[in-house]
Design an enzyme around this catalytic site. Sequence first.
Site, PDB file in Angstrom:
ATOM      1  CG  HIS A  85      -1.852  -1.156   1.299  1.00 44.93           C
ATOM      2  ND1 HIS A  85      -2.711  -1.346   2.352  1.00 44.93           N
ATOM      3  CD2 HIS A  85      -2.032  -2.224   0.481  1.00 44.93           C
ATOM      4  CE1 HIS A  85      -3.384  -2.472   2.179  1.00 44.93           C
ATOM      5  NE2 HIS A  85      -2.972  -3.023   1.037  1.00 44.93           N
ATOM      6  NE  ARG A 140      -7.116  -2.170   2.486  1.00 43.73           N
ATOM      7  CZ  ARG A 140      -6.653  -3.149   1.722  1.00 43.73           C
ATOM      8  NH1 ARG A 140      -6.752  -3.051   0.393  1.00 43.73           N
ATOM      9  NH2 ARG A 140      -6.094  -4.217   2.256  1.00 43.73           N
ATOM     10  N   GLY A 156      -9.817  -2.302  -2.315  1.00 44.44           N
ATOM     11  CA  GLY A 156     -10.497  -2.696  -1.097  1.00 44.44           C
ATOM     12  C   GLY A 156      -9.681  -3.718  -0.324  1.00 44.44           C
ATOM     13  CD  GLU A 182     -14.202   2.273  -1.962  1.00 43.41           C
ATOM     14  OE1 GLU A 182     -14.622   1.811  -0.889  1.00 43.41           O
ATOM     15  OE2 GLU A 182     -13.670   3.410  -2.059  1.00 43.41           O
ATOM     16  CE1 TYR A 229     -14.453  10.213  -2.352  1.00 41.50           C
ATOM     17  CE2 TYR A 229     -12.911  11.670  -1.243  1.00 41.50           C
ATOM     18  CZ  TYR A 229     -13.877  11.450  -2.207  1.00 41.50           C
ATOM     19  OH  TYR A 229     -14.292  12.496  -3.010  1.00 41.50           O
ATOM     20  CG  ASP A 278     -25.567   3.307   6.862  1.00 44.03           C
ATOM     21  OD1 ASP A 278     -24.454   3.426   7.422  1.00 44.03           O
ATOM     22  OD2 ASP A 278     -26.453   2.539   7.272  1.00 44.03           O
TER      23      ASP A 278
END
Length: 348
Positions: A142, A203, A222, A228, A238, A248
């Site tokens: 990452h 991420r 993800g 995404e 985000y 939500d």
Amino acid sequence: MRKLWTIMLMAVLTACSSGLASDGDEPPTASGAPGQPKDVVTGLAVPWAIAFLPGGDALVTERDSARLLRVRPDGKMTSLGKIPGVRPEGEGGLMGVAVKGEQVFLYYSADQDNRIVRYRLSGDRLSDERVLVPGIPRGGIHNGGRLAFGPDGYLYASTGETGNDRLAQQRDSLGGKILRMTADGAPAPGNPFGTLVYSYGHRNVQGLAWDPSGRLYATEFGQNTYDEVNLIKAGGNYGWPEVEGKGDDPRFVNPIVTWSTDEASPSGMAYAKGSLWVAALRGERLWQVPLKADGSAGRPVAHFTDRYGRLRAVTSAPDGTLWVGTSNKDGRGSPRPGDDRILSITPS
């Protein structure tokens, strides 16, 4: 009757299997298949990013070798040498490249950090190295790494949270962010927090692209469930690690497209012919994401599934084609004869 219900159920499952379209009116769909890919150059080793020079040649980074390559449209290749200070390890190495006139910008992993540097390119010679942004967190995974100039003239960079997900929500950390800066590495005027940070809660962003209206989109890996594509807003949060995919919670911006992680692992991205074109690593395909006039997404369409293996780089070429790079020598793929390669594809 049972057979009828089975047919109806299969139709519903098929309609839902290729990404999530946005809410609202009937979304646009891809108008046709892209042209057959053609090899531009073969025999590369983990080409990570592609950026075009004003004369039409491309600069290509190799992540693990730390080489910067110059590739002509006819496939002739020249090595500009290994970039000093690069320490390839895990998912780190020589990654992003962007061009502005005679200036070349690179994102790479050094001993202790990821950093953004600038060079001057004269012919095939790099000079005047300047470190613009040191101290970007680095790790075995990452590391982000994408660089691109936006239509506003500023340099954007994507960073990862290096597996330490807390960094994504810390606005004083450069990890798990999209950064926006001047060509000298200073925070761009109008940045939402007065720092380099443009958006946060990411991420691992590895793709950046703009549509003709100047809207910025980003791909994001993800963890276990949803990859995404996000429409990026200045100052937007985000959601990572609080949310993966759509949530939500009004504090977080929802993605406009999600995929299961086995379908995508999205990396490079470009805009062409009304669609975003997204390279999939684990998914081993090129995704086409049609866009509506308001920037929302239609239903994604997969092209070339399993044909070329892992795809990482996608860039719009001056002639209107897409240059797409494979990543089958990165330790997670199965190299094929001629790998790694850069393909030229005519978008539909």
